[in-house]
Design a protein around this motif. Structure first.
Motif, short mmCIF file in Angstrom:
data_model
loop_
_atom_site.label_atom_id
_atom_site.label_comp_id
_atom_site.label_asym_id
_atom_site.label_seq_id
_atom_site.Cartn_x
_atom_site.Cartn_y
_atom_site.Cartn_z
N LYS A 2 1.64 -7.71 13.77
CA LYS A 2 0.49 -8.67 13.94
C LYS A 2 -0.50 -8.10 12.73
N TYR A 3 -1.26 -9.32 12.28
CA TYR A 3 -2.28 -9.13 11.47
C TYR A 3 -3.58 -8.46 12.06
N ALA A 4 -3.78 -8.82 13.37
CA ALA A 4 -5.01 -8.33 13.92
C ALA A 4 -4.74 -6.80 14.17
N GLY A 5 -5.86 -6.13 13.95
CA GLY A 5 -5.81 -4.82 14.21
C GLY A 5 -5.57 -3.76 12.65
N MET A 6 -4.90 -3.08 12.52
CA MET A 6 -4.94 -2.33 11.19
C MET A 6 -4.66 -2.99 9.82
N PRO A 7 -4.05 -3.86 9.85
CA PRO A 7 -3.72 -4.74 8.66
C PRO A 7 -5.16 -5.58 8.32
N THR A 37 -7.96 -12.95 -5.46
CA THR A 37 -8.28 -12.29 -4.34
C THR A 37 -8.10 -13.25 -2.81
N ALA A 38 -8.62 -14.47 -3.26
CA ALA A 38 -8.48 -15.62 -2.03
C ALA A 38 -7.01 -15.83 -1.79
N GLU A 39 -6.23 -15.95 -3.03
CA GLU A 39 -4.57 -16.16 -2.80
C GLU A 39 -4.17 -14.94 -2.26
N ALA A 40 -4.47 -13.90 -2.69
CA ALA A 40 -4.03 -12.62 -2.23
C ALA A 40 -4.07 -12.34 -0.69
N LYS A 41 -5.07 -12.83 -0.37
CA LYS A 41 -5.32 -12.67 1.27
C LYS A 41 -4.46 -13.62 2.00
N LYS A 42 -4.08 -14.54 1.55
CA LYS A 42 -3.12 -15.52 2.20
C LYS A 42 -1.95 -15.08 2.13
N LYS A 43 -1.57 -14.31 1.00
CA LYS A 43 -0.07 -13.93 0.60
C LYS A 43 0.10 -12.57 1.74
N TYR A 44 -1.13 -11.80 1.66
CA TYR A 44 -0.93 -10.36 2.39
C TYR A 44 -0.72 -10.73 3.97
N ALA A 46 0.56 -13.12 5.12
CA ALA A 46 2.18 -13.68 5.24
C ALA A 46 3.22 -12.60 5.13
N VAL A 47 2.94 -11.65 4.59
CA VAL A 47 3.88 -10.45 4.39
C VAL A 47 3.92 -9.69 5.40
N GLU A 49 2.86 -10.45 8.62
CA GLU A 49 3.14 -11.14 9.88
C GLU A 49 4.94 -11.33 9.84
N LYS A 50 5.44 -11.03 8.59
CA LYS A 50 6.96 -10.90 8.71
C LYS A 50 7.54 -9.72 8.74
N LEU A 51 6.72 -8.67 8.67
CA LEU A 51 7.26 -7.37 9.16
C LEU A 51 7.25 -7.06 10.55
N PRO A 52 8.38 -6.08 10.98
CA PRO A 52 8.46 -5.69 12.15
C PRO A 52 7.66 -4.87 12.62
N GLU A 53 7.24 -4.49 13.74
CA GLU A 53 6.31 -3.78 14.45
C GLU A 53 6.98 -2.43 14.24
N PHE A 54 6.02 -1.26 14.02
CA PHE A 54 6.32 -0.12 13.95
C PHE A 54 6.26 0.67 15.13
N GLU A 55 7.10 1.61 15.20
CA GLU A 55 7.04 2.41 16.46
C GLU A 55 5.75 3.28 16.39
N LYS A 56 5.16 3.49 17.84
CA LYS A 56 3.75 4.15 18.12
C LYS A 56 3.82 5.55 17.12
#
Length: 229
Positions: A2-7, A37-44, A46-47, A49-56
């Motif tokens: 999820k993008y919300a939170g630490m990212p 920077t504006a384009e990087a935010k979109k790409k960041y 997107a990247v 949200e494609k990553l799996p969640e990490f274990e706690k």
């Protein structure tokens, strides 16, 4: 992931310094820095949200988030920087006043019982077996008590940056290990190999300042045998 939170928090904290150093280090003008920077935010996002969640219990989530941010900026530059320029860009962008404070606070706990326990727990976790964007680590204490080595046989940064076509710029991230250790004030960081350069593993040696000659980890002659192949 999820993008919300630490990212999202990491973007808020570091995006200004990443943008500023597009100009200060890489010499882009202000208009181009804003565009990147504006384009990087979109790409960041997107990247991420494609990553799996990490274990706690996985302590390396922040590492992959930082990698995603740096990669997003690289991917939106008109031309990729050389390794030296990329290394300086990442160093200046990450080592804000807050990060230097964080390193000093971490340095106060280095080599403590809780630090050693955390390292041993991480070695046991082997999160990379279940998540290709995480790390597998082995832990070795120096025989003379002068510190320890964390040895990585799997690296999420290598996995992600290779997927993004940025394999040649992985060393720009690796070099921050030295900078952060120096900022902590209690460690001489030593390294012989990295996976990115074709080594058998990435070794992160943390030697107490003033401890004298670097002892071999308590592992027999394995490392010496590798070194002399």
């Amino acid at each position: 992931m999820k993008y919300a939170g630490m990212p999202m928090a990491m973007w808020i904290i570091f995006s200004k310094s990443f943008k500023r150093n597009l100009t200060d280090v890489l010499k882009y003008d202000e208009q181009e820095s804003r565009r990147i920077t504006a384009e990087a935010k979109k790409k960041y996002r997107a990247v991420i949200e494609k990553l799996p969640e990490f274990e706690k219990a996985d302590r390396f989530k922040m590492n992959i988030v930082n990698c995603a941010m740096l990669s997003a900026f690289f991917l939106n530059m008109p031309k990729l920087p050389d390794v030296d320029s990329a290394t300086e860009y990442y160093k200046k962008s990450m080592m804000t006043g807050m990060m230097q404070w964080f390193c000093r606070m971490s340095g106060k706990k280095k080599y403590s019982e809780s630090d050693i326990k955390s390292m041993k727990d991480t070695a046991k976790l082997k999160a990379g077996d279940r998540n290709p964007y995480s790390w597998n680590m082995e832990f070795y204490e120096y025989e003379d008590g002068s510190g320890y080595e964390a040895r990585f046989t799997m690296c999420g940064i290598c996995t992600l940056m290779k997927e993004l076509g940025l394999e040649g710029l992985i060393p720009a991230m690796c070099r921050l290990d030295y900078t952060m250790s120096e900022a902590g004030g209690v460690t001489d960081f030593v390294r012989e190999y990295t996976l990115a350069s074709g080594g058998p593993y990435c070794d992160c040696g943390y030697k107490k300042k003033g401890a004298g000659h670097l002892a071999e980890p308590d592992e027999g002659s394995e490392k010496a045998a590798i070194r002399h192949k």
